[in-house]
Design an enzyme around this catalytic site. Structure first.
Site, PDB file in Angstrom:
ATOM      1  N   SER A  93      11.208  -1.373  17.089  1.00 53.45           N
ATOM      2  CA  SER A  93      11.095  -0.571  18.310  1.00 53.45           C
ATOM      3  C   SER A  93      10.598  -1.484  19.418  1.00 53.45           C
ATOM      4  O   SER A  93       9.796  -2.392  19.168  1.00 53.45           O
ATOM      5  CB  SER A  93      10.089   0.563  18.076  1.00 53.45           C
ATOM      6  OG  SER A  93       9.644   1.077  19.317  1.00 53.45           O
ATOM      7  N   HIS A 126      18.877  -2.671  18.451  1.00 54.33           N
ATOM      8  CA  HIS A 126      19.883  -2.534  19.519  1.00 54.33           C
ATOM      9  C   HIS A 126      21.093  -3.427  19.218  1.00 54.33           C
ATOM     10  O   HIS A 126      22.242  -3.026  19.429  1.00 54.33           O
ATOM     11  CB  HIS A 126      19.305  -2.979  20.866  1.00 54.33           C
ATOM     12  CG  HIS A 126      18.106  -2.213  21.340  1.00 54.33           C
ATOM     13  ND1 HIS A 126      16.861  -2.772  21.429  1.00 54.33           N
ATOM     14  CD2 HIS A 126      17.983  -0.935  21.766  1.00 54.33           C
ATOM     15  CE1 HIS A 126      16.009  -1.871  21.906  1.00 54.33           C
ATOM     16  NE2 HIS A 126      16.652  -0.750  22.112  1.00 54.33           N
ATOM     17  N   GLN A 180      16.809  12.778  18.905  1.00 52.06           N
ATOM     18  CA  GLN A 180      17.617  12.416  20.081  1.00 52.06           C
ATOM     19  C   GLN A 180      19.113  12.463  19.755  1.00 52.06           C
ATOM     20  O   GLN A 180      19.924  12.904  20.580  1.00 52.06           O
ATOM     21  CB  GLN A 180      17.222  11.017  20.555  1.00 52.06           C
ATOM     22  CG  GLN A 180      18.097  10.450  21.651  1.00 52.06           C
ATOM     23  CD  GLN A 180      17.539   9.140  22.196  1.00 52.06           C
ATOM     24  OE1 GLN A 180      16.582   9.138  22.934  1.00 52.06           O
ATOM     25  NE2 GLN A 180      18.149   8.027  21.819  1.00 52.06           N
ATOM     26  N   GLN A 184      12.359  10.534  31.475  1.00 54.86           N
ATOM     27  CA  GLN A 184      12.072  10.909  30.091  1.00 54.86           C
ATOM     28  C   GLN A 184      10.649  10.535  29.676  1.00 54.86           C
ATOM     29  O   GLN A 184      10.261  10.736  28.531  1.00 54.86           O
ATOM     30  CB  GLN A 184      13.102  10.308  29.126  1.00 54.86           C
ATOM     31  CG  GLN A 184      13.009   8.810  28.927  1.00 54.86           C
ATOM     32  CD  GLN A 184      14.194   8.292  28.131  1.00 54.86           C
ATOM     33  OE1 GLN A 184      15.333   8.275  28.599  1.00 54.86           O
ATOM     34  NE2 GLN A 184      13.947   7.872  26.899  1.00 54.86           N
TER      35      GLN A 184
HETATM   36  P1  AMP Z   1      15.843   2.596  23.310  1.00 55.06           P
HETATM   37  O1  AMP Z   1      16.037   1.307  24.028  1.00 55.06           O
HETATM   38  O2  AMP Z   1      14.556   2.679  22.549  1.00 55.06           O
HETATM   39  O3  AMP Z   1      16.099   3.796  24.188  1.00 55.06           O
HETATM   40  O4  AMP Z   1      16.964   2.648  22.193  1.00 55.06           O
HETATM   41  C1  AMP Z   1      18.321   2.508  22.512  1.00 55.06           C
HETATM   42  C2  AMP Z   1      19.149   2.830  21.297  1.00 55.06           C
HETATM   43  O5  AMP Z   1      18.821   1.922  20.245  1.00 55.06           O
HETATM   44  C3  AMP Z   1      18.900   4.249  20.774  1.00 55.06           C
HETATM   45  O6  AMP Z   1      20.128   4.805  20.333  1.00 55.06           O
HETATM   46  C4  AMP Z   1      17.970   3.994  19.609  1.00 55.06           C
HETATM   47  O7  AMP Z   1      18.024   4.988  18.610  1.00 55.06           O
HETATM   48  C5  AMP Z   1      18.515   2.667  19.089  1.00 55.06           C
HETATM   49  N1  AMP Z   1      17.495   1.990  18.281  1.00 55.06           N
HETATM   50  C6  AMP Z   1      16.205   1.763  18.624  1.00 55.06           C
HETATM   51  N2  AMP Z   1      15.539   1.183  17.588  1.00 55.06           N
HETATM   52  C7  AMP Z   1      16.442   1.049  16.594  1.00 55.06           C
HETATM   53  C8  AMP Z   1      16.364   0.533  15.261  1.00 55.06           C
HETATM   54  N3  AMP Z   1      15.245   0.036  14.758  1.00 55.06           N
HETATM   55  N4  AMP Z   1      17.483   0.539  14.505  1.00 55.06           N
HETATM   56  C9  AMP Z   1      18.650   1.048  15.013  1.00 55.06           C
HETATM   57  N5  AMP Z   1      18.782   1.556  16.252  1.00 55.06           N
HETATM   58  C10 AMP Z   1      17.688   1.559  17.025  1.00 55.06           C
END
Ligand code: AMP
Length: 285
Positions: A185, A37, A153, A61
């Site tokens: 993640s 993030h 996504q 979701q």
């Molecule tokens: P989330 O909080 O999981 O919904 O993710 C929010 C945003 O952060 C989304 O656009 C994800 O694709 C991005 N994101 C999550 N994990 C990563 C990662 N390891 N590297 C880059 N972007 C990420």
């Protein structure tokens, strides 16, 4: 760091920033922020004087048996991470602010949302498309940043933005990984260190698949999928949901991989009860 919680104050802030000549970048997240993030926030902060990070665990979701209630929430820590990476504002609305009683509209994106994650998680992408549209209408950004980590996504959101003529630029940034290759993640928090090691097999399979494509003159999607499944199969505690090599634009099944089109290698697997996804994209040449 200003934390806004209502749509009205968020829209008012964005309008006043724009009237002062500022451009606005935004980073939609579900919080529990990590360096993945942070990379999006940092890039937006380089590109725009105002960067709004939304922190909203979107109930629509998640499926009925999924981890909505246990999903990690850590707003105080998130505020620090946003500040350290140059973010200027956080939009952290409540569920009732985003979905007040009587709310019923839902965005259905079509074929791209029906396969893979869409097939495994019915209703997931309608929830994602709808909340992203609502967050964009609340934050009114010039540019929105997403991670390639959630590749399907990015396709769903791009299609929704294009079909609904939403005036925002979309930027997709690379996946940030652990040294082991495991994609960062928020759900990695559920894993023990032993499970983290097992989960890194997912990236090993993707790396092998991409090596086969890059080295071969004529490569069939099936042989790439078989190679990935073989590596994943060596890790007994990994339950594979899908490991596919598909068209990077449509996610359709391919026979032979064409260098001019590229390929998307996508994996979803469970380690214990934690479901993880990852991908590698072979760019068209
Ligand atoms: P989330 O909080 O999981 O919904 O993710 C929010 C945003 O952060 C989304 O656009 C994800 O694709 C991005 N994101 C999550 N994990 C990563 C990662 N390891 N590297 C880059 N972007 C990420």
């Amino acid at each position: 760091m200003e934390v806004l919680t209502t749509v009205a104050e968020m829209q008012q802030l964005s309008r006043s920033m724009v009237s002062r000549g500022s451009s606005i970048g935004c980073v939609p997240t579900m919080g529990a922020l990590h360096p993945g993030h942070a990379s999006l926030i940092k890039k937006s902060a380089e590109d725009h004087p105002v960067t709004v990070t939304s922190v909203f665990v979107n109930p629509t979701q998640f499926g009925p048996t999924e981890d909505f209630s246990s999903y990690p929430r850590s707003l105080d820590r998130d505020i620090k991470i946003v500040a350290e990476n140059g973010g200027t504002h956080i939009f952290a609305p409540s569920v009732s602010e985003m979905f007040p009683g009587g709310y019923s509209t839902e965005i259905s994106v079509g074929a791209i949302a029906d396969v893979l994650e869409g097939a495994s998680r019915p209703g997931h992408f309608a929830g994602v498309a709808t909340i992203v549209c609502k967050l964009l209408n609340a934050m009114l950004p010039h540019e929105v940043y997403f991670g390639q980590k959630d590749y399907q996504q990015t396709l769903v959101v791009r299609k929704m933005i294009s079909d609904l003529l939403i005036p925002v630029r979309v930027s997709i940034l690379p996946t940030i990984r652990e040294q082991s290759g495991l994609a960062l993640s928020s759900r990695n928090q559920y894993l023990t260190s032993e499970q983290m090691l097992k989960a890194s097999t997912i990236f090993k399979a993707l790396a092998e698949g991409s090596k086969i494509i890059k080295q071969g003159a004529t490569v069939y999607a099936k042989e790439v999928e078989l190679a990935m499944q073989t590596i994943l199969g060596l890790e007994a505690d990994l339950e594979v949901e899908y490991a596919v090599c598909v068209d990077p634009h449509t996610l359709a099944v391919m026979e032979q991989i064409s260098k001019s089109r590229g390929a998307a290698l996508l994996i979803a697997a469970r380690v214990g009860s934690t479901r993880l996804i990852d991908n590698v994209i072979i760019e068209a040449q």
